[in-house]
Design a protein around this motif. Structure first.
Motif: not given
Length: 76
Positions: A11-15, A22-29
């Motif tokens: 859980a700590a590794g996943y967090a 967290r700052d990376q862009e969402e996947p494109q179309a």
């Protein structure tokens, strides 16, 4: 006790991973296999075609609604 420690460490590794990315862009179309963007898909039915056919049967409608599925419609 070892299983609980393993779960806490996971859980700590996943967090930490989620915090770091967290700052990376969402996947494109969606893209085609060659990286080109996929064209928009039209809605089914003759009213959404560029040039509507003169005749339109229930079978034509079922086939048009099932595209691009690999299985044919079960209405015929």
């Amino acid at each position: 006790m070892g299983l609980i420690k393993l779960a806490v460490a996971g859980a700590a590794g996943y967090a930490l991973y989620k915090y770091a990315t967290r700052d990376q862009e969402e996947p494109q179309a969606a893209t085609a296999g060659n990286g080109a963007a996929c064209p928009p898909v039209r809605d089914a039915g003759p009213e959404n075609m560029k040039s509507a056919p003169k005749r339109w049967s229930k079978t034509d409608e079922a086939i048009d609604e099932s595209f691009p599925a690999s299985d044919p419609p079960g209405t015929y």
